[in-house]
Design a protein around this motif. Structure first.
Motif, PDB file in Angstrom:
ATOM      1  N   ARG A   1       0.820  -1.218   0.000  1.00 19.60           N
ATOM      2  CA  ARG A   1       0.000   0.000   0.000  1.00 19.60           C
ATOM      3  C   ARG A   1       0.855   1.269   0.000  1.00 19.60           C
ATOM      4  O   ARG A   1       1.863   1.336   0.715  1.00 19.60           O
ATOM      5  CB  ARG A   1      -0.913   0.005   1.228  1.00 19.60           C
ATOM      6  CG  ARG A   1      -2.193  -0.793   0.977  1.00 19.60           C
ATOM      7  CD  ARG A   1      -3.027  -0.877   2.212  1.00 19.60           C
ATOM      8  NE  ARG A   1      -2.316  -1.649   3.222  1.00 19.60           N
ATOM      9  CZ  ARG A   1      -2.770  -1.851   4.453  1.00 19.60           C
ATOM     10  NH1 ARG A   1      -3.904  -1.306   4.835  1.00 19.60           N
ATOM     11  NH2 ARG A   1      -2.086  -2.574   5.309  1.00 19.60           N
ATOM     12  N   VAL A   2       0.441   2.255  -0.778  1.00 18.84           N
ATOM     13  CA  VAL A   2       1.186   3.520  -0.845  1.00 18.84           C
ATOM     14  C   VAL A   2       0.288   4.682  -0.416  1.00 18.84           C
ATOM     15  O   VAL A   2      -0.864   4.802  -0.818  1.00 18.84           O
ATOM     16  CB  VAL A   2       1.782   3.759  -2.265  1.00 18.84           C
ATOM     17  CG1 VAL A   2       0.710   3.720  -3.344  1.00 18.84           C
ATOM     18  CG2 VAL A   2       2.517   5.103  -2.323  1.00 18.84           C
ATOM     19  N   TYR A   3       0.861   5.501   0.478  1.00 16.97           N
ATOM     20  CA  TYR A   3       0.187   6.706   0.953  1.00 16.97           C
ATOM     21  C   TYR A   3       0.980   7.896   0.423  1.00 16.97           C
ATOM     22  O   TYR A   3       2.217   7.875   0.448  1.00 16.97           O
ATOM     23  CB  TYR A   3       0.177   6.705   2.488  1.00 16.97           C
ATOM     24  CG  TYR A   3      -0.251   8.017   3.098  1.00 16.97           C
ATOM     25  CD1 TYR A   3      -1.603   8.315   3.238  1.00 16.97           C
ATOM     26  CD2 TYR A   3       0.697   8.945   3.536  1.00 16.97           C
ATOM     27  CE1 TYR A   3      -2.006   9.521   3.797  1.00 16.97           C
ATOM     28  CE2 TYR A   3       0.305  10.150   4.089  1.00 16.97           C
ATOM     29  CZ  TYR A   3      -1.045  10.429   4.221  1.00 16.97           C
ATOM     30  OH  TYR A   3      -1.441  11.620   4.768  1.00 16.97           O
ATOM     31  N   LEU A   4       0.286   8.937  -0.072  1.00 14.51           N
ATOM     32  CA  LEU A   4       1.006  10.065  -0.671  1.00 14.51           C
ATOM     33  C   LEU A   4       0.378  11.389  -0.243  1.00 14.51           C
ATOM     34  O   LEU A   4      -0.844  11.525  -0.237  1.00 14.51           O
ATOM     35  CB  LEU A   4       0.971   9.903  -2.201  1.00 14.51           C
ATOM     36  CG  LEU A   4       1.691  10.917  -3.072  1.00 14.51           C
ATOM     37  CD1 LEU A   4       2.101  10.263  -4.385  1.00 14.51           C
ATOM     38  CD2 LEU A   4       0.815  12.103  -3.393  1.00 14.51           C
ATOM     39  N   GLU A   5       1.219  12.335   0.140  1.00 13.10           N
ATOM     40  CA  GLU A   5       0.754  13.689   0.474  1.00 13.10           C
ATOM     41  C   GLU A   5       1.354  14.679  -0.503  1.00 13.10           C
ATOM     42  O   GLU A   5       2.522  14.553  -0.869  1.00 13.10           O
ATOM     43  CB  GLU A   5       1.235  14.089   1.886  1.00 13.10           C
ATOM     44  CG  GLU A   5       0.290  13.664   2.965  1.00 13.10           C
ATOM     45  CD  GLU A   5       0.797  14.021   4.352  1.00 13.10           C
ATOM     46  OE1 GLU A   5       1.645  14.935   4.497  1.00 13.10           O
ATOM     47  OE2 GLU A   5       0.337  13.369   5.295  1.00 13.10           O
ATOM     48  N   THR A   6       0.564  15.678  -0.888  1.00 14.63           N
ATOM     49  CA  THR A   6       1.039  16.640  -1.887  1.00 14.63           C
ATOM     50  C   THR A   6       1.073  18.056  -1.334  1.00 14.63           C
ATOM     51  O   THR A   6       0.096  18.498  -0.729  1.00 14.63           O
ATOM     52  CB  THR A   6       0.112  16.620  -3.116  1.00 14.63           C
ATOM     53  OG1 THR A   6      -0.034  15.270  -3.549  1.00 14.63           O
ATOM     54  CG2 THR A   6       0.666  17.462  -4.255  1.00 14.63           C
ATOM     55  N   TYR A   7       2.173  18.755  -1.545  1.00  7.78           N
ATOM     56  CA  TYR A   7       2.306  20.172  -1.190  1.00  7.78           C
ATOM     57  C   TYR A   7       2.565  20.959  -2.464  1.00  7.78           C
ATOM     58  O   TYR A   7       3.021  20.404  -3.454  1.00  7.78           O
ATOM     59  CB  TYR A   7       3.467  20.356  -0.197  1.00  7.78           C
ATOM     60  CG  TYR A   7       3.190  19.663   1.113  1.00  7.78           C
ATOM     61  CD1 TYR A   7       2.623  20.338   2.184  1.00  7.78           C
ATOM     62  CD2 TYR A   7       3.436  18.298   1.247  1.00  7.78           C
ATOM     63  CE1 TYR A   7       2.312  19.684   3.360  1.00  7.78           C
ATOM     64  CE2 TYR A   7       3.133  17.632   2.434  1.00  7.78           C
ATOM     65  CZ  TYR A   7       2.576  18.336   3.482  1.00  7.78           C
ATOM     66  OH  TYR A   7       2.260  17.683   4.637  1.00  7.78           O
ATOM     67  N   GLY A   8       2.280  22.281  -2.415  1.00  9.27           N
ATOM     68  CA  GLY A   8       2.667  23.133  -3.543  1.00  9.27           C
ATOM     69  C   GLY A   8       1.572  23.322  -4.576  1.00  9.27           C
ATOM     70  O   GLY A   8       0.389  23.298  -4.261  1.00  9.27           O
TER      71      GLY A   8
ATOM     72  N   MET B   1       0.783  21.730 -10.494  1.00  9.18           N
ATOM     73  CA  MET B   1       1.686  20.843 -11.229  1.00  9.18           C
ATOM     74  C   MET B   1       2.095  19.674 -10.323  1.00  9.18           C
ATOM     75  O   MET B   1       2.212  18.536 -10.772  1.00  9.18           O
ATOM     76  CB  MET B   1       2.923  21.632 -11.678  1.00  9.18           C
ATOM     77  CG  MET B   1       3.855  20.858 -12.560  1.00  9.18           C
ATOM     78  SD  MET B   1       3.117  20.379 -14.132  1.00  9.18           S
ATOM     79  CE  MET B   1       3.486  21.794 -15.122  1.00  9.18           C
ATOM     80  N   ASN B   2       2.265  19.973  -9.049  1.00  6.88           N
ATOM     81  CA  ASN B   2       2.603  18.903  -8.114  1.00  6.88           C
ATOM     82  C   ASN B   2       1.432  17.943  -7.927  1.00  6.88           C
ATOM     83  O   ASN B   2       1.628  16.739  -7.787  1.00  6.88           O
ATOM     84  CB  ASN B   2       3.013  19.503  -6.764  1.00  6.88           C
ATOM     85  CG  ASN B   2       4.509  19.407  -6.545  1.00  6.88           C
ATOM     86  OD1 ASN B   2       5.269  19.233  -7.490  1.00  6.88           O
ATOM     87  ND2 ASN B   2       4.925  19.512  -5.296  1.00  6.88           N
ATOM     88  N   VAL B   3       0.220  18.485  -7.905  1.00  6.94           N
ATOM     89  CA  VAL B   3      -0.965  17.628  -7.797  1.00  6.94           C
ATOM     90  C   VAL B   3      -1.008  16.697  -9.009  1.00  6.94           C
ATOM     91  O   VAL B   3      -1.199  15.482  -8.888  1.00  6.94           O
ATOM     92  CB  VAL B   3      -2.261  18.472  -7.718  1.00  6.94           C
ATOM     93  CG1 VAL B   3      -3.491  17.579  -7.741  1.00  6.94           C
ATOM     94  CG2 VAL B   3      -2.248  19.344  -6.459  1.00  6.94           C
ATOM     95  N   ALA B   4      -0.775  17.281 -10.200  1.00  2.00           N
ATOM     96  CA  ALA B   4      -0.778  16.472 -11.421  1.00  2.00           C
ATOM     97  C   ALA B   4       0.325  15.407 -11.369  1.00  2.00           C
ATOM     98  O   ALA B   4       0.109  14.256 -11.757  1.00  2.00           O
ATOM     99  CB  ALA B   4      -0.587  17.370 -12.648  1.00  2.00           C
ATOM    100  N   ASP B   5       1.495  15.789 -10.861  1.00  6.26           N
ATOM    101  CA  ASP B   5       2.595  14.813 -10.745  1.00  6.26           C
ATOM    102  C   ASP B   5       2.229  13.694  -9.766  1.00  6.26           C
ATOM    103  O   ASP B   5       2.555  12.525  -9.997  1.00  6.26           O
ATOM    104  CB  ASP B   5       3.877  15.513 -10.269  1.00  6.26           C
ATOM    105  CG  ASP B   5       4.608  16.220 -11.409  1.00  6.26           C
ATOM    106  OD1 ASP B   5       4.200  16.055 -12.575  1.00  6.26           O
ATOM    107  OD2 ASP B   5       5.589  16.943 -11.131  1.00  6.26           O
ATOM    108  N   SER B   6       1.559  14.059  -8.682  1.00  6.78           N
ATOM    109  CA  SER B   6       1.134  13.030  -7.714  1.00  6.78           C
ATOM    110  C   SER B   6       0.186  12.042  -8.377  1.00  6.78           C
ATOM    111  O   SER B   6       0.267  10.830  -8.164  1.00  6.78           O
ATOM    112  CB  SER B   6       0.441  13.672  -6.507  1.00  6.78           C
ATOM    113  OG  SER B   6       1.393  14.318  -5.686  1.00  6.78           O
ATOM    114  N   GLU B   7      -0.712  12.575  -9.203  1.00  5.77           N
ATOM    115  CA  GLU B   7      -1.655  11.692  -9.909  1.00  5.77           C
ATOM    116  C   GLU B   7      -0.904  10.755 -10.859  1.00  5.77           C
ATOM    117  O   GLU B   7      -1.272   9.587 -11.009  1.00  5.77           O
ATOM    118  CB  GLU B   7      -2.680  12.531 -10.681  1.00  5.77           C
ATOM    119  CG  GLU B   7      -3.591  13.333  -9.751  1.00  5.77           C
ATOM    120  CD  GLU B   7      -4.632  14.182 -10.487  1.00  5.77           C
ATOM    121  OE1 GLU B   7      -5.641  14.533  -9.854  1.00  5.77           O
ATOM    122  OE2 GLU B   7      -4.442  14.488 -11.681  1.00  5.77           O
TER     123      GLU B   7
END
Ligand code: 5AD
Ligand code: SF4
Length: 446
Positions: free
Chosen positions: A3-10, A13-19
Motif C-alpha cells: 500500500r502507498v500513501y502520498l501527500e502533496t504540497y505546492g 503541477m505537483n498535484v498532477a505529478d502526484s496523480e
C-alpha cells in the motif's frame, strides 16, 4: 498488495505529478491508501518555492514517523527533493528515497530497492520526459489537471523553479488532445492545462493559441482553463484563440509580482509596469467579461516605499478580482540571494507592507464582488462545502466560488444560478430555472 500513501504540497503541477506517480505505482501493483497507518510506502511530494513550504514538510516528515513501522519506506519527491538531493538523506535517517520531478518513471524500481534497505536519490533532469504513457490516477471528480509543459526557461531572480524543474519543454499537441479525449470519456468536462509559463507552449508546429483551439474542439469539453501564463507570451494570436474558443473560460491568472518597473527589472520579469497594464488592456478588449487574478511578492530586495506604492497603485488601477500575496523568501542558489545584503528589506517593513497590500486587495475584490450581486452564472458543482452542512461548492467560468444548496444537486452537475449573496470573497447562488426547462413547454406547444 503493498500500500502507498502520498501527500502533496505546492502547486497544481505537483498535484498532477502526484496523480501520475499514483498511476504508475498502481500499474506496478501498488494499492493507494488514504491512511498513513499501515502503509508500506509513504511519499511526500514537496514544494520548494518558499522557505515556509519547506519547513512544513520537514515538520511533517517527523510527524509521519508515528505512522511508520521499521519496514515502511519513506520517500520525498518533487521540488524540495530536487533542490536538496542527498542532503535530505543525511538530514533524516528515516528517509530512504529522494526523487526529483523528472525521475518518477523509476519510482517502482527505486521503491523496490528501498524496501530491500537501499537508500537512493534520483535527481537527473530528462528533457524528453512528459510521462505520456502514464495513466494518471485522478483525485478530482469534476476537472482534470493536464500538464502540457514542464520546466521553465525564464530566470526570475527570486525563483527556485528553473533549478527544481529544469529547462522548459512542451508536450506534443496530439498527446494533450488524446489525454483530453480520455478525460471526457471518463465523464469529466473541464480541463486545466498546466505549465510554469504555460502560454509559451510550442511543440514546434504551433503556439499556445493552437493548443487552446485543439483542446477546446474536443467533443464534450465544456471548460478549458490554464495556469500560469507569463504576460510576455500573450501574443494577439493567443488572446484571439482565448476569445474565439467557446470552452475557454473568462478567467486568467496573470502573475504581476510587482507594479514597479524598477522592481520588475531587478526581478528580471522582462516587462515594465506599462507592459503589464497593456497586456491586461488587450485581454480585456478581446474578452470583456474576463476576470483577472494575480500573484504579488512583497519585500523583494531593495523594495523602496515608492516601489511598493507603485504595486498598490497598479493593483487599484487594474482592479484584480483576487490576488495571492507572498512575502519574499530568499531561496538558496537564486540570483536574488547574491544581491547586496543592505538591500534586504527589514521584516517589520515587509510585515506592514504585506498587511496593507492584503487590505487593498481584499477591499477591491469585495467591491467587485458586491457589484456582481443579482447577476447570473453557470456554475459547475465541485465538492461539498468546507463548512459542510447543506451546501455544495461550485465554480463559475470566471472563477468565482459559489455555494449552492446541496438538495437536489449532484457534484459534477452544471447549474444556472443567480448570485444572491457574497461574503466579499465567495458567493451564495440560488438556482434559477435553466433556459432549457423554460423552453421545453414552448417547444411542446409548437
Ligand atoms: N518568495 C516569495 N514568493 C515567491 N514566489 C515565487 N518565488 C518566490 C519567492 N522566492 C511566488 C510568485 C509566484 C508564486 C507561485 O509564488 O508570486 O508567482
Ligand atoms: Fe510547484 Fe514551484 Fe512549488 Fe515546484 S517549487 S511545487 S513548481 S510551486
Amino acid at each position: 498488495m503493498p500500500r502507498v500513501y502520498l501527500e502533496t504540497y505546492g502547486c497544481q503541477m505537483n498535484v498532477a505529478d502526484s496523480e501520475l506517480m499514483l498511476g504508475k505505482l498502481a500499474a506496478a501493483g501498488y494499492e493507494h491508501t488514504e491512511n498513513p497507518d499501515g502503509a508500506d510506502v509513504i511519499l511526500v511530494n514537496t514544494c520548494a518555492v518558499r522557505e515556509n513550504a519547506e519547513q512544513r514538510v520537514i515538520g511533517r516528515l517527523t510527524d509521519l514517523r508515528r505512522h511508520m513501522t521499521r519496514d515502511t519506506v519513506l520517500g520525498v519527491t518533487g521540488c524540495m527533493a530536487q533542490r536538496l538531493g542527498a542532503r535530505l538523506l543525511d538530514a533524516d535517517s528515516r528517509v530512504s528515497l529522494v526523487v526529483g520531478p523528472d525521475a518518477y518513471r523509476a519510482l517502482p524500481d527505486l521503491i523496490e530497492s528501498a524496501r530491500k534497505g537501499e537508500r537512493a536519490t534520483a535527481t537527473d533532469f530528462d528533457l524528453e520526459e512528459h510521462y505520456d504513457d502514464f495513466q494518471a490516477r485522478r483525485f478530482e471528480g469534476v476537472k482534470a489537471w493536464i500538464p502540457v509543459q514542464r520546466g521553465c526557461d525564464y530566470r526570475c531572480t527570486y525563483c527556485i523553479v528553473p533549478y527544481t524543474r529544469g529547462p522548459e519543454r512542451s508536450r506534443a499537441l496530439a498527446d494533450v488532445v488524446r489525454e483530453t479525449r480520455e478525460v471526457v470519456a471518463a465523464g469529466l468536462s473541464e480541463v486545466v492545462l498546466l505549465g510554469q509559463t504555460v502560454n509559451s507552449w510550442t511543440d514546434g508546429t504551433g503556439d499556445f493559441g493552437d493548443l487552446l483551439r485543439a483542446v477546446g474542439a474536443v467533443d464534450g469539453i465544456r471548460r478549458v482553463r490554464f495556469t500560469s501564463p507569463h504576460p510576455n507570451d500573450f501574443s494577439d494570436r493567443v488572446i484571439a484563440a482565448m476569445a474565439e474558443t467557446p470552452a475557454v473560460c473568462e478567467h486568467v491568472h496573470l502573475p504581476m509580482q510587482s507594479g514597479s518597473t524598477s522592481m520588475l527589472k531587478r526581478m528580471i520579469r522582462r516587462y515594465t509596469r506599462e507592459g503589464y497594464l497593456a497586456c491586461v488592456e488587450r485581454m480585456r478588449a478581446a474578452i470583456p467579461a474576463l476576470s483577472i487574478t494575480t500573484d504579488i511578492i512583497v519585500g523583494f530586495p531593495g523594495e523602496t516605499g515608492a516601489e511598493f506604492d507603485d504595486t498598490l497603485s497598479a493593483v487599484r488601477e487594474i482592479g484584480f478580482d483576487d490576488a495571492f500575496t507572498f512575502k519574499f523568501s530568499a531561496r538558496e542558489g537564486t540570483p536574488a540571494t547574491r544581491m547586496p545584503a543592505e538591500l534586504t528589506v527589514p521584516d517589520d517593513v515587509v510585515d506592514t507592507r504585506y498587511e496593507e497590500l492584503v487590505r487593498v486587495v481584499r477591499g477591491i475584490s469585495r467591491e467587485r464582488n458586491m457589484r456582481r450581486l443579482g447577476e447570473r452564472r453557470e456554475v459547475l458543482v465541485e465538492k461539498a462545502a468546507r463548512k459542510g452542512g447543506d451546501l455544495l461548492q461550485a465554480r463559475s467560468r470566471d472563477f468565482r466560488t459559489v455555494m449552492v444548496p446541496a438538495e437536489g444537486t449532484a457534484i459534477g452537475e452544471y447549474l444556472e444560478v443567480e448570485l444572491t449573496g457574497t461574503t466579499g470573497s465567495t458567493f451564495t447562488g440560488t438556482p434559477v430555472p435553466t433556459s432549457r426547462a423554460v423552453r421545453l413547454p414552448t417547444l411542446a406547444v409548437n
